[in-house]
Scaffold this motif. Structure first.
Motif, mmCIF file in Angstrom:
data_model
loop_
_atom_site.group_PDB
_atom_site.id
_atom_site.type_symbol
_atom_site.label_atom_id
_atom_site.label_comp_id
_atom_site.label_asym_id
_atom_site.label_seq_id
_atom_site.Cartn_x
_atom_site.Cartn_y
_atom_site.Cartn_z
ATOM 1 N N GLU A 94 11.752 15.821 10.200
ATOM 2 C CA GLU A 94 11.035 15.937 8.928
ATOM 3 C C GLU A 94 11.973 15.835 7.728
ATOM 4 O O GLU A 94 11.639 15.185 6.738
ATOM 5 C CB GLU A 94 10.252 17.253 8.876
ATOM 6 N N ALA A 97 13.040 12.191 7.425
ATOM 7 C CA ALA A 97 11.966 11.351 6.903
ATOM 8 C C ALA A 97 11.824 11.532 5.392
ATOM 9 O O ALA A 97 11.678 10.552 4.659
ATOM 10 C CB ALA A 97 10.651 11.685 7.604
ATOM 11 N N TYR A 100 14.647 9.662 3.689
ATOM 12 C CA TYR A 100 14.441 8.211 3.637
ATOM 13 C C TYR A 100 13.344 7.860 2.635
ATOM 14 O O TYR A 100 13.474 6.914 1.861
ATOM 15 C CB TYR A 100 14.064 7.655 5.006
ATOM 16 N N GLN A 101 12.267 8.623 2.666
ATOM 17 C CA GLN A 101 11.150 8.372 1.743
ATOM 18 C C GLN A 101 11.651 8.377 0.292
ATOM 19 O O GLN A 101 11.398 7.437 -0.463
ATOM 20 C CB GLN A 101 10.073 9.432 1.962
ATOM 21 N N PHE A 104 14.199 5.515 -0.745
ATOM 22 C CA PHE A 104 13.628 4.200 -0.995
ATOM 23 C C PHE A 104 12.671 4.197 -2.173
ATOM 24 O O PHE A 104 12.538 3.202 -2.866
ATOM 25 C CB PHE A 104 13.070 3.604 0.306
ATOM 26 N N LEU A 146 6.215 11.742 -11.350
ATOM 27 C CA LEU A 146 6.237 11.853 -9.885
ATOM 28 C C LEU A 146 7.453 12.648 -9.429
ATOM 29 O O LEU A 146 7.346 13.557 -8.600
ATOM 30 C CB LEU A 146 6.331 10.460 -9.255
ATOM 31 N N PRO B 98 0.455 8.753 -2.542
ATOM 32 C CA PRO B 98 -0.018 8.869 -3.922
ATOM 33 C C PRO B 98 0.232 7.609 -4.757
ATOM 34 O O PRO B 98 -0.405 7.416 -5.780
ATOM 35 C CB PRO B 98 0.793 10.041 -4.495
ATOM 36 N N ARG B 99 1.128 6.752 -4.301
ATOM 37 C CA ARG B 99 1.384 5.514 -5.046
ATOM 38 C C ARG B 99 0.313 4.455 -4.788
ATOM 39 O O ARG B 99 0.311 3.399 -5.420
ATOM 40 C CB ARG B 99 2.764 4.937 -4.690
ATOM 41 N N VAL B 110 4.960 14.106 9.332
ATOM 42 C CA VAL B 110 5.933 13.266 8.619
ATOM 43 C C VAL B 110 5.210 12.097 7.960
ATOM 44 O O VAL B 110 4.373 11.455 8.583
ATOM 45 C CB VAL B 110 7.014 12.754 9.610
ATOM 46 N N VAL B 111 5.533 11.860 6.703
ATOM 47 C CA VAL B 111 4.938 10.734 5.978
ATOM 48 C C VAL B 111 6.055 9.813 5.510
ATOM 49 O O VAL B 111 7.040 10.277 4.930
ATOM 50 C CB VAL B 111 4.154 11.258 4.747
ATOM 51 N N LEU B 112 5.934 8.518 5.785
ATOM 52 C CA LEU B 112 6.926 7.552 5.317
ATOM 53 C C LEU B 112 6.205 6.314 4.814
ATOM 54 O O LEU B 112 5.653 5.548 5.598
ATOM 55 C CB LEU B 112 7.898 7.178 6.441
ATOM 56 N N ASN B 113 6.214 6.161 3.493
ATOM 57 C CA ASN B 113 5.477 5.057 2.893
ATOM 58 C C ASN B 113 6.379 3.964 2.372
ATOM 59 O O ASN B 113 5.937 3.098 1.620
ATOM 60 C CB ASN B 113 4.617 5.589 1.747
ATOM 61 N N GLU B 114 7.651 4.050 2.712
ATOM 62 C CA GLU B 114 8.581 3.011 2.300
ATOM 63 C C GLU B 114 8.974 2.269 3.573
ATOM 64 O O GLU B 114 9.449 2.899 4.530
ATOM 65 C CB GLU B 114 9.817 3.642 1.636
ATOM 66 N N TYR B 116 11.399 0.271 4.534
ATOM 67 C CA TYR B 116 12.770 0.414 5.028
ATOM 68 C C TYR B 116 12.951 1.814 5.629
ATOM 69 O O TYR B 116 13.567 1.977 6.674
ATOM 70 C CB TYR B 116 13.789 0.249 3.897
ATOM 71 N N GLY B 117 12.440 2.808 4.915
ATOM 72 C CA GLY B 117 12.557 4.190 5.385
ATOM 73 C C GLY B 117 11.905 4.371 6.747
ATOM 74 O O GLY B 117 12.488 4.977 7.646
ATOM 75 N N PHE B 167 1.407 -10.474 -11.235
ATOM 76 C CA PHE B 167 2.126 -9.362 -11.848
ATOM 77 C C PHE B 167 2.198 -9.425 -13.372
ATOM 78 O O PHE B 167 2.392 -8.411 -14.023
ATOM 79 C CB PHE B 167 3.568 -9.281 -11.303
#
Lengths: 226, 268
Positions: A94, A97, A100-101, A104, A146, B98-99, B110-114, B116-117, B167
């Protein structure tokens, strides 16, 4: 080890600063440090082009190995020097993660900052528009809120991804420092202000503070009203 | 009947295997057959705790799908959404990201929204299963990181050029800007052609690594938009080799399967 390393960098460039902080955190002081002048276009010199065909800094060499992308250099240094200096990648799933989140998300954060403070550098005169700059400022404000929220959630005295310094701080702190250099109000953004004050005292940050910021402590006020 | 932990026959073998390991006081890796079953069951369980929201053709989404396939994490909850219908701005996505962007990836809490991450996380957390995506060799590892992050520039230049009108608001568009963006993309693509002249068959050398997971979807996008294989033979060879990889075939954008691409880049 550090003696086999060379870093070509420019003062105040967040990507360069990231690598310098990483080198300090991993106890790799003593690397060959070459400060170049953006004003004199030294980043486009042969010296740089020999290492980086893109003519950009940071340019980093370790023996025969070349890593010119700041995030790449930071990852490389942490993975090759895991057992020395500060541990920059936490073990827990956790924590990792979250790190990394935020790392990036840090890319978007930096882009939105540049779109405001370097607007005239990136956009040729005939293409500049007040409406575009206005929109870029609004996007930066949204982004700042944010990050204020992220720090609020973690609590006072925390770093960007938790209780300890991680790669996230290495790559994102230079963006935060630049915000305040360009006049961001710590009253309007207290959590970021607190984080800035905390990281400023860290040895790796002090050792790598942009020299021209030391010479001219007063920054600019581009962001004072946002 | 399948290789899941709810299958009683499999459970029986698992228990026997565990007892055997214990009896010999040895590591499971010395029993490759059993280890394979063990890790497959483990993967299936792990994947069930994972959810990915994605859009067809989006390189950031595609990266995560490739990584999941490479790490044997098939069986994740896969939710395809439509950008055109604005589904990436839905409450369902906002709850994770949220983005309001895709990919949005969850693994338990665990949340990963990128992208690469998520890819790096999956390699780190599932190092011992599926394909090894991060080489041990120092030089290969450095080149992998270098190309991964140059991949940001490639994608950015692609987006600036191909999605200019998406864009930039109409009253802010300039022909000079669009022309410049096109020139920059062309220069960037030539750079990558050069890289593949020096290194191969994969972006960081002999093995398929995270650099390929991250960058292949962008290169595929270039060909989807009409990049000429004759003008860029090394990129074409890379594209044609890698596209047959199981992880790539299994995650190929569904909206690309039966429709022709576009030809914006045919003159490059």
């Amino acid at each position: 080890m550090a003696k086999d390393m060379t870093l070509l960098w420019g003062s105040g460039s967040p990507p360069c600063w990231r690598v310098m902080i990483a080198l300090e955190e991993k106890n790799l002081q003593g690397y060959n440090s070459k400060l170049l002048s953006f004003d004199k276009m030294e980043h486009k010199s042969q010296q740089v082009l020999d290492i980086n065909p893109r003519g950009q800094v940071p340019s980093f060499k370790h023996g025969d190995i070349v890593v010119n992308e700041s995030y790449a250099a930071c990852f490389y240094l942490e993975s090759q020097f895991k057992s020395q200096g500060t541990k920059l990648i936490p073990d827990g799933a956790e924590e990792q993660a979250l790190m990394y989140q935020r790392m990036f998300e840090g890319l978007a954060f930096y882009d939105k900052l540049c779109a405001v403070i370097f607007y005239d550098y990136y956009v040729p005169e005939g293409e500049r528009l007040d409406s575009a700059l206005k929109r870029n400022k609004e996007a930066l404000v949204t982004e700042l809120k944010l990050w204020e929220g992220y720090l609020e959630k973690l609590g006072s005295g925390s770093y960007l991804a938790g209780k300890s310094v991680t790669l996230t701080d290495v790559v994102v702190f230079p963006t935060v420092a630049t915000l305040f250099r360009f006049g961001l109000s710590a009253e309007r953004y207290p959590k970021l202000g607190e984080y800035h004050a905390l990281m400023k005292e860290r040895p790796s940050v002090k050792a790598s503070w942009p020299p021209h910021w030391l010479e001219n402590p007063k920054g600019q006020d581009t962001l004072k009203d946002i | 009947m399948g290789l899941t932990s709810t299958n009683p026959v499999f459970e029986g073998w698992r228990l026997l295997y565990k007892q055997t390991c214990k009896a010999f006081q040895t590591q499971s890796s010395l029993f490759p057959f059993c280890y394979c079953w063990e890790s497959t069951a483990h993967s299936a369980t792990m994947a069930k705790d994972m959810t990915l929201f994605w859009g067809s053709g989006s390189p950031p989404c595609w990266r995560v799908m490739i990584a999941l396939e490479e790490k044997n994490l098939q069986g994740y909850n896969s939710k395809m959404l439509s950008f055109e219908k604005g589904e990436h701005k839905s409450k369902e996505v906002a709850a994770i990201n949220p983005r309001g962007q895709l990919p949005a990836f969850k693994h338990g809490d665990v949340v990963l929204n990128e992208s690469y991450g998520a890819c790096i996380y999956l390699e780190e957390q599932f190092k011992s299963q599926g394909n090894k995506l991060a080489p041990d060799n120092k030089a290969e590892s450095a080149l992998m990181y270098q190309r991964m992050f140059e991949g940001l520039t490639l994608f950015q230049k692609l987006a600036q050029s191909l999605f200019y009108t998406r864009f930039v608001p109409e009253n802010e568009r300039h022909d000079s800007a669009q022309k410049r963006n096109t020139e920059e993309l062309k220069a960037e693509v030539k750079l990558w052609e050069g890289y593949l002249q020096k290194t191969g068959p994969y972006l960081a050398g002999k093995s398929f690594t995270l650099a390929d997971v991250i960058v292949f979807p962008v290169i595929a996008f270039l060909f989807r938009f009409g990049l000429n294989e004759e003008h860029f033979p090394k990129l074409a060879a890379y594209y044609n080799t890698v596209k047959d990889r199981p992880s790539i075939k299994n995650s190929w954008p569904p909206t690309w399967k039966d429709t022709p691409g576009q030809n914006a880049l045919k003159d490059f």
